[in-house]
Design an enzyme around this catalytic site. Sequence first.
Site, PDB file in Angstrom:
ATOM      1  N   PHE A 216       0.852  -1.197   0.000  1.00 38.06           N
ATOM      2  CA  PHE A 216       0.000   0.000   0.000  1.00 38.06           C
ATOM      3  C   PHE A 216       0.884   1.242   0.000  1.00 38.06           C
ATOM      4  O   PHE A 216       1.773   1.362   0.846  1.00 38.06           O
ATOM      5  CB  PHE A 216      -0.905   0.036   1.242  1.00 38.06           C
ATOM      6  CG  PHE A 216      -2.144  -0.809   1.121  1.00 38.06           C
ATOM      7  CD1 PHE A 216      -3.341  -0.266   0.677  1.00 38.06           C
ATOM      8  CD2 PHE A 216      -2.112  -2.161   1.448  1.00 38.06           C
ATOM      9  CE1 PHE A 216      -4.482  -1.042   0.558  1.00 38.06           C
ATOM     10  CE2 PHE A 216      -3.235  -2.949   1.332  1.00 38.06           C
ATOM     11  CZ  PHE A 216      -4.437  -2.391   0.888  1.00 38.06           C
ATOM     12  N   HIS A 217       0.605   2.144  -0.953  1.00 39.81           N
ATOM     13  CA  HIS A 217       1.363   3.392  -0.968  1.00 39.81           C
ATOM     14  C   HIS A 217       0.605   4.553  -1.603  1.00 39.81           C
ATOM     15  O   HIS A 217       1.075   5.687  -1.566  1.00 39.81           O
ATOM     16  CB  HIS A 217       2.691   3.207  -1.721  1.00 39.81           C
ATOM     17  CG  HIS A 217       2.519   3.098  -3.208  1.00 39.81           C
ATOM     18  ND1 HIS A 217       2.143   1.928  -3.813  1.00 39.81           N
ATOM     19  CD2 HIS A 217       2.643   4.016  -4.195  1.00 39.81           C
ATOM     20  CE1 HIS A 217       2.050   2.122  -5.112  1.00 39.81           C
ATOM     21  NE2 HIS A 217       2.355   3.378  -5.382  1.00 39.81           N
ATOM     22  N   ARG A 218      -0.579   4.309  -2.180  1.00 40.13           N
ATOM     23  CA  ARG A 218      -1.324   5.371  -2.851  1.00 40.13           C
ATOM     24  C   ARG A 218      -1.742   6.448  -1.854  1.00 40.13           C
ATOM     25  O   ARG A 218      -2.238   6.128  -0.761  1.00 40.13           O
ATOM     26  CB  ARG A 218      -2.574   4.811  -3.524  1.00 40.13           C
ATOM     27  CG  ARG A 218      -2.295   3.806  -4.620  1.00 40.13           C
ATOM     28  CD  ARG A 218      -2.006   4.473  -5.934  1.00 40.13           C
ATOM     29  NE  ARG A 218      -1.603   3.482  -6.937  1.00 40.13           N
ATOM     30  CZ  ARG A 218      -1.055   3.783  -8.096  1.00 40.13           C
ATOM     31  NH1 ARG A 218      -0.821   5.046  -8.392  1.00 40.13           N
ATOM     32  NH2 ARG A 218      -0.713   2.846  -8.952  1.00 40.13           N
ATOM     33  N   ARG A 251       7.095   5.762   2.719  1.00 41.70           N
ATOM     34  CA  ARG A 251       6.113   6.809   2.944  1.00 41.70           C
ATOM     35  C   ARG A 251       4.948   6.327   3.796  1.00 41.70           C
ATOM     36  O   ARG A 251       4.446   7.034   4.672  1.00 41.70           O
ATOM     37  CB  ARG A 251       5.593   7.321   1.586  1.00 41.70           C
ATOM     38  CG  ARG A 251       4.986   8.698   1.660  1.00 41.70           C
ATOM     39  CD  ARG A 251       4.953   9.325   0.263  1.00 41.70           C
ATOM     40  NE  ARG A 251       3.616   9.758  -0.028  1.00 41.70           N
ATOM     41  CZ  ARG A 251       2.691   8.984  -0.567  1.00 41.70           C
ATOM     42  NH1 ARG A 251       2.957   7.746  -0.871  1.00 41.70           N
ATOM     43  NH2 ARG A 251       1.503   9.456  -0.814  1.00 41.70           N
ATOM     44  N   ASP A 295      -2.630  -1.699  -3.530  1.00 49.73           N
ATOM     45  CA  ASP A 295      -3.131  -0.575  -4.324  1.00 49.73           C
ATOM     46  C   ASP A 295      -2.114  -0.232  -5.410  1.00 49.73           C
ATOM     47  O   ASP A 295      -2.148   0.833  -6.004  1.00 49.73           O
ATOM     48  CB  ASP A 295      -3.443   0.640  -3.450  1.00 49.73           C
ATOM     49  CG  ASP A 295      -2.229   1.212  -2.723  1.00 49.73           C
ATOM     50  OD1 ASP A 295      -1.088   0.764  -2.991  1.00 49.73           O
ATOM     51  OD2 ASP A 295      -2.411   2.098  -1.873  1.00 49.73           O
TER      52      ASP A 295
END
Length: 372
Positions: A216-218, A251, A295
């Site tokens: 997940f990074h969006r 992030r 994602d």
Amino acid sequence: MKKKILLVVGARPNFMKIAPLMHALQDNPHLEAILVHTGQHYDNQMSGRFFEELGIPAPHINLEVGSASHAQQTARIMMGFEQVCLDEKPDFVLVVGDVNSTAACTLVAAKLNIKSIHYEAGLRSRDRSMPEEINRLVTDAISDYFFTTSVDADDNLLKEGVSADQIFMVGNLMIDTLEANLSKAQSSTQIFPLLNKGEHINIADIAKAGYGVMTFHRPSNVDNKEILTQLVSIWGAISEKIPLVFPIHPRTYKNIQQFGLLDKINQYEHLLLIEPLGYLEFIHLVSNATFALTDSGGIQEETTHLNIPCLTVRPNTERPVTVWEGSNKLIQLNDIEQEINLILQGNGKKGTNPKYWDGKTAQRIVAILETI
């Protein structure tokens, strides 16, 4: 005289796409390939390690632009790449994917009247809130040749006014890399330290009973405290049914810490956060997983080729062929647990391999490059 081609890479997804092309161009009697790394991803874990693992030679040129805002990064890339083009005087510039480097270098080439080629052209999510979608639209608006991975990409380009004789459906370079490295990946390191738990996990041990892999990074999922808090609760609930292995993006991890969610995560024994992985380690992790929850874009393609259920927590995808033909499924936040239950009951989505996702895409590209 050999035709000179500048191959541009900038971010982690580009490396897996460019590797088979570099190998196929090696010692070609008609084409000279110069690898230009913009340095958009610049740390060893996100960049250098992939060159080593995939056997890509060190870039001939590295612009080392580093991290910055979209505008600053794009400007730095353009300034550096313009000088490269002036020095090298290439016949073609070939860009891949949809990162800032893709759009920036295509714009430079267009203004210098250098022919440009976009590999992975024509992909569309129809979501202009995504920076990647803007990069795709800009790049395809000014490219000269379009190498596509699927039929829907061809259709998108034709509807946008691109001439059919400029479009070449070549297949998927990511699958070339996957096929070339899958057996090697199975023998890669699989013991990893858990973040903030002072322990290690052995993937071979948890694979016996099954596990899920997550990425997940969006921004839409991880930059909003309320949404990320909800996701952590969902991940935790799933991990009580099946272990979840999460090679976490820097992030995302930073946001988890800033939002005060680390203690909540640590309450779940089988929610397993680890550092970002190299390519071989990650492919081993995915290829032996029960499912993927993500994602991301690339993992949709890899799971489709491996025929592993993939749940993509996004309202859209620029790779719809992975949904139409593959094992990918677009879902909303509130549907995650229900969909995981279906997978655990043996009812996860299966699919077929799209046309030309056969490990021979680089050969097709080189054959075209020799003729245009």
